[in-house]
Design a protein around this motif. Structure first.
Motif, PDB file in Angstrom:
ATOM      1  N   ASN A  18       8.683   8.128  37.956  1.00  0.00           N
ATOM      2  CA  ASN A  18       8.807   8.423  36.527  1.00  0.00           C
ATOM      3  C   ASN A  18       8.958   9.932  36.332  1.00  0.00           C
ATOM      4  OD1 ASN A  18       6.234   9.548  36.707  1.00  0.00           O
ATOM      5  ND2 ASN A  18       5.208   7.799  35.767  1.00  0.00           N
ATOM      6  N   GLU A  19       8.983  10.345  35.083  1.00  0.00           N
ATOM      7  CA  GLU A  19       9.206  11.766  34.782  1.00  0.00           C
ATOM      8  C   GLU A  19       8.075  12.674  35.262  1.00  0.00           C
ATOM      9  OE1 GLU A  19       7.133   9.757  31.438  1.00  0.00           O
ATOM     10  OE2 GLU A  19       8.988   9.330  32.488  1.00  0.00           O
ATOM     11  N   ARG A  20       6.918  12.103  35.588  1.00  0.00           N
ATOM     12  CA  ARG A  20       5.798  12.893  36.107  1.00  0.00           C
ATOM     13  C   ARG A  20       5.712  12.855  37.629  1.00  0.00           C
ATOM     14  NH1 ARG A  20       3.964  10.026  31.800  1.00  0.00           N
ATOM     15  NH2 ARG A  20       2.880   8.525  33.089  1.00  0.00           N
ATOM     16  N   GLY A  21       6.701  12.192  38.262  1.00  0.00           N
ATOM     17  CA  GLY A  21       6.711  12.117  39.718  1.00  0.00           C
ATOM     18  C   GLY A  21       5.801  11.050  40.289  1.00  0.00           C
ATOM     19  N   LEU A  22       5.326  10.156  39.439  1.00  0.00           N
ATOM     20  CA  LEU A  22       4.465   9.059  39.887  1.00  0.00           C
ATOM     21  C   LEU A  22       5.304   7.801  40.066  1.00  0.00           C
ATOM     22  CD1 LEU A  22       1.542   9.688  37.375  1.00  0.00           C
ATOM     23  CD2 LEU A  22       1.647  10.378  39.770  1.00  0.00           C
ATOM     24  N   SER A  23       4.769   6.850  40.806  1.00  0.00           N
ATOM     25  CA  SER A  23       5.502   5.590  40.977  1.00  0.00           C
ATOM     26  C   SER A  23       5.584   4.862  39.637  1.00  0.00           C
ATOM     27  CB  SER A  23       4.805   4.708  42.010  1.00  0.00           C
ATOM     28  OG  SER A  23       3.536   4.297  41.541  1.00  0.00           O
ATOM     29  N   LEU A  24       6.664   4.111  39.470  1.00  0.00           N
ATOM     30  CA  LEU A  24       6.802   3.344  38.240  1.00  0.00           C
ATOM     31  C   LEU A  24       5.769   2.225  38.219  1.00  0.00           C
ATOM     32  CD1 LEU A  24      10.669   2.938  37.862  1.00  0.00           C
ATOM     33  CD2 LEU A  24       9.156   4.447  36.588  1.00  0.00           C
ATOM     34  N   THR A  25       5.182   2.001  37.076  1.00  0.00           N
ATOM     35  CA  THR A  25       4.233   0.903  36.943  1.00  0.00           C
ATOM     36  C   THR A  25       5.001  -0.391  36.721  1.00  0.00           C
ATOM     37  OG1 THR A  25       4.087   1.114  34.543  1.00  0.00           O
ATOM     38  CG2 THR A  25       2.525   2.429  35.860  1.00  0.00           C
ATOM     39  N   ARG A  26       4.321  -1.496  36.891  1.00  0.00           N
ATOM     40  CA  ARG A  26       4.913  -2.806  36.629  1.00  0.00           C
ATOM     41  C   ARG A  26       5.393  -2.884  35.188  1.00  0.00           C
ATOM     42  NH1 ARG A  26       2.675  -7.124  34.361  1.00  0.00           N
ATOM     43  NH2 ARG A  26       0.584  -6.264  34.505  1.00  0.00           N
ATOM     44  N   GLN A  27       4.599  -2.332  34.272  1.00  0.00           N
ATOM     45  CA  GLN A  27       4.961  -2.363  32.858  1.00  0.00           C
ATOM     46  C   GLN A  27       6.209  -1.526  32.585  1.00  0.00           C
ATOM     47  OE1 GLN A  27       1.947  -1.722  34.107  1.00  0.00           O
ATOM     48  NE2 GLN A  27       0.477  -3.116  33.157  1.00  0.00           N
ATOM     49  N   ALA A  28       6.345  -0.395  33.267  1.00  0.00           N
ATOM     50  CA  ALA A  28       7.519   0.461  33.078  1.00  0.00           C
ATOM     51  C   ALA A  28       8.780  -0.247  33.558  1.00  0.00           C
ATOM     52  CB  ALA A  28       7.338   1.785  33.813  1.00  0.00           C
ATOM     53  N   VAL A  29       8.697  -0.921  34.698  1.00  0.00           N
ATOM     54  CA  VAL A  29       9.855  -1.658  35.216  1.00  0.00           C
ATOM     55  C   VAL A  29      10.215  -2.787  34.254  1.00  0.00           C
ATOM     56  CG1 VAL A  29      10.694  -3.112  37.102  1.00  0.00           C
ATOM     57  CG2 VAL A  29       9.383  -1.044  37.606  1.00  0.00           C
ATOM     58  N   ASN A  30       9.215  -3.515  33.754  1.00  0.00           N
ATOM     59  CA  ASN A  30       9.469  -4.567  32.768  1.00  0.00           C
ATOM     60  C   ASN A  30      10.176  -3.999  31.541  1.00  0.00           C
ATOM     61  OD1 ASN A  30       8.432  -6.850  34.051  1.00  0.00           O
ATOM     62  ND2 ASN A  30       6.364  -6.437  33.349  1.00  0.00           N
ATOM     63  N   TYR A  31       9.713  -2.876  31.068  1.00  0.00           N
ATOM     64  CA  TYR A  31      10.300  -2.244  29.887  1.00  0.00           C
ATOM     65  C   TYR A  31      11.758  -1.853  30.137  1.00  0.00           C
ATOM     66  CZ  TYR A  31      11.236   1.165  26.241  1.00  0.00           C
ATOM     67  OH  TYR A  31      11.815   1.850  25.211  1.00  0.00           O
ATOM     68  N   ILE A  32      12.019  -1.218  31.272  1.00  0.00           N
ATOM     69  CA  ILE A  32      13.371  -0.761  31.591  1.00  0.00           C
ATOM     70  C   ILE A  32      14.330  -1.947  31.707  1.00  0.00           C
ATOM     71  CG2 ILE A  32      14.781   0.317  33.390  1.00  0.00           C
ATOM     72  CD1 ILE A  32      12.299   2.163  33.922  1.00  0.00           C
ATOM     73  N   VAL A  33      13.931  -2.972  32.437  1.00  0.00           N
ATOM     74  CA  VAL A  33      14.790  -4.140  32.625  1.00  0.00           C
ATOM     75  C   VAL A  33      15.022  -4.847  31.286  1.00  0.00           C
ATOM     76  CG1 VAL A  33      14.946  -6.411  33.736  1.00  0.00           C
ATOM     77  CG2 VAL A  33      14.196  -4.433  35.046  1.00  0.00           C
ATOM     78  N   ASN A  34      13.984  -4.965  30.476  1.00  0.00           N
ATOM     79  CA  ASN A  34      14.119  -5.610  29.176  1.00  0.00           C
ATOM     80  C   ASN A  34      15.068  -4.833  28.274  1.00  0.00           C
ATOM     81  OD1 ASN A  34      13.657  -6.733  26.550  1.00  0.00           O
ATOM     82  ND2 ASN A  34      11.775  -7.611  27.360  1.00  0.00           N
ATOM     83  N   ARG A  35      14.977  -3.520  28.282  1.00  0.00           N
ATOM     84  CA  ARG A  35      15.874  -2.681  27.463  1.00  0.00           C
ATOM     85  C   ARG A  35      17.321  -2.822  27.916  1.00  0.00           C
ATOM     86  NH1 ARG A  35      15.688  -0.883  22.952  1.00  0.00           N
ATOM     87  NH2 ARG A  35      16.595   1.120  23.449  1.00  0.00           N
ATOM     88  N   VAL A  36      17.538  -2.864  29.230  1.00  0.00           N
ATOM     89  CA  VAL A  36      18.897  -3.067  29.744  1.00  0.00           C
ATOM     90  C   VAL A  36      19.426  -4.421  29.278  1.00  0.00           C
ATOM     91  CG1 VAL A  36      20.253  -3.430  31.849  1.00  0.00           C
ATOM     92  CG2 VAL A  36      18.653  -1.517  31.715  1.00  0.00           C
ATOM     93  N   GLY A  37      18.568  -5.435  29.305  1.00  0.00           N
ATOM     94  CA  GLY A  37      18.956  -6.759  28.814  1.00  0.00           C
ATOM     95  C   GLY A  37      19.353  -6.737  27.355  1.00  0.00           C
ATOM     96  N   GLU A  38      18.600  -6.010  26.535  1.00  0.00           N
ATOM     97  CA  GLU A  38      18.927  -5.905  25.112  1.00  0.00           C
ATOM     98  C   GLU A  38      20.270  -5.207  24.912  1.00  0.00           C
ATOM     99  OE1 GLU A  38      15.666  -3.826  23.353  1.00  0.00           O
ATOM    100  OE2 GLU A  38      14.297  -5.532  23.533  1.00  0.00           O
ATOM    101  N   LYS A  39      20.501  -4.140  25.657  1.00  0.00           N
ATOM    102  CA  LYS A  39      21.744  -3.372  25.505  1.00  0.00           C
ATOM    103  C   LYS A  39      22.971  -4.135  25.993  1.00  0.00           C
ATOM    104  CE  LYS A  39      19.628   1.162  25.681  1.00  0.00           C
ATOM    105  NZ  LYS A  39      20.217   2.147  24.818  1.00  0.00           N
ATOM    106  N   THR A  40      22.774  -5.070  26.915  1.00  0.00           N
ATOM    107  CA  THR A  40      23.895  -5.835  27.465  1.00  0.00           C
ATOM    108  C   THR A  40      23.944  -7.259  26.916  1.00  0.00           C
ATOM    109  OG1 THR A  40      22.550  -6.422  29.383  1.00  0.00           O
ATOM    110  CG2 THR A  40      23.991  -4.500  29.603  1.00  0.00           C
ATOM    111  N   ASN A  41      23.155  -7.517  25.874  1.00  0.00           N
ATOM    112  CA  ASN A  41      23.123  -8.837  25.224  1.00  0.00           C
ATOM    113  C   ASN A  41      22.711  -9.968  26.172  1.00  0.00           C
ATOM    114  OD1 ASN A  41      23.854  -7.888  22.650  1.00  0.00           O
ATOM    115  ND2 ASN A  41      25.995  -7.822  23.287  1.00  0.00           N
ATOM    116  N   ILE A  42      21.784  -9.662  27.066  1.00  0.00           N
ATOM    117  CA  ILE A  42      21.189 -10.686  27.929  1.00  0.00           C
ATOM    118  C   ILE A  42      19.755 -10.867  27.435  1.00  0.00           C
ATOM    119  CG2 ILE A  42      20.541 -11.361  30.262  1.00  0.00           C
ATOM    120  CD1 ILE A  42      22.696  -9.410  31.279  1.00  0.00           C
TER     121      ILE A  42
END
Length: 96
Positions: A18-42
């Motif tokens: 992440n932006e602080r140099g820490l590993s991505l959390t499970r919640q962060a990955v869920n958020y990113i994937v969900n946002r990509v789904g919204e942007k691509t109409n999935i």
């Protein structure tokens, strides 16, 4: 991945940070994937959806059940077997 890791100027053991140099959390990955789904109409896109899609793809390509089981980290093969049951497309021309 090697090229990506060699381009980084840190020696962190994580592939994605992440932006602080820490590993991505499970919640962060869920958020990113969900946002990509919204942007691509999935609708309702989740990391687990990607995991299932990948395994259905492997099963349809004829990869061995044990390989898929190992890839998923399943201890019991019956949890993996449902990927091969739905992969009936592999058998369409078997009797022609």
């Amino acid at each position: 991945m090697k090229r990506y890791l060699s381009s980084r100027d840190d020696s962190l053991p994580w592939l994605f940070v992440n932006e602080r140099g820490l590993s991505l959390t499970r919640q962060a990955v869920n958020y990113i994937v969900n946002r990509v789904g919204e942007k691509t109409n999935i609708p309702n896109l989740h990391p687990h959806t990607l995991r299932h899609s990948c395994c259905f793809y492997l099963a349809n390509r004829g990869y061995d059940l044990r390989l898929i089981q190992d890839y998923l980290g399943h201890r019991d093969p019956k949890h993996t077997a449902h990927y091969t049951r739905v992969a009936s497309k592999r058998f369409e021309k078997l009797w022609e």
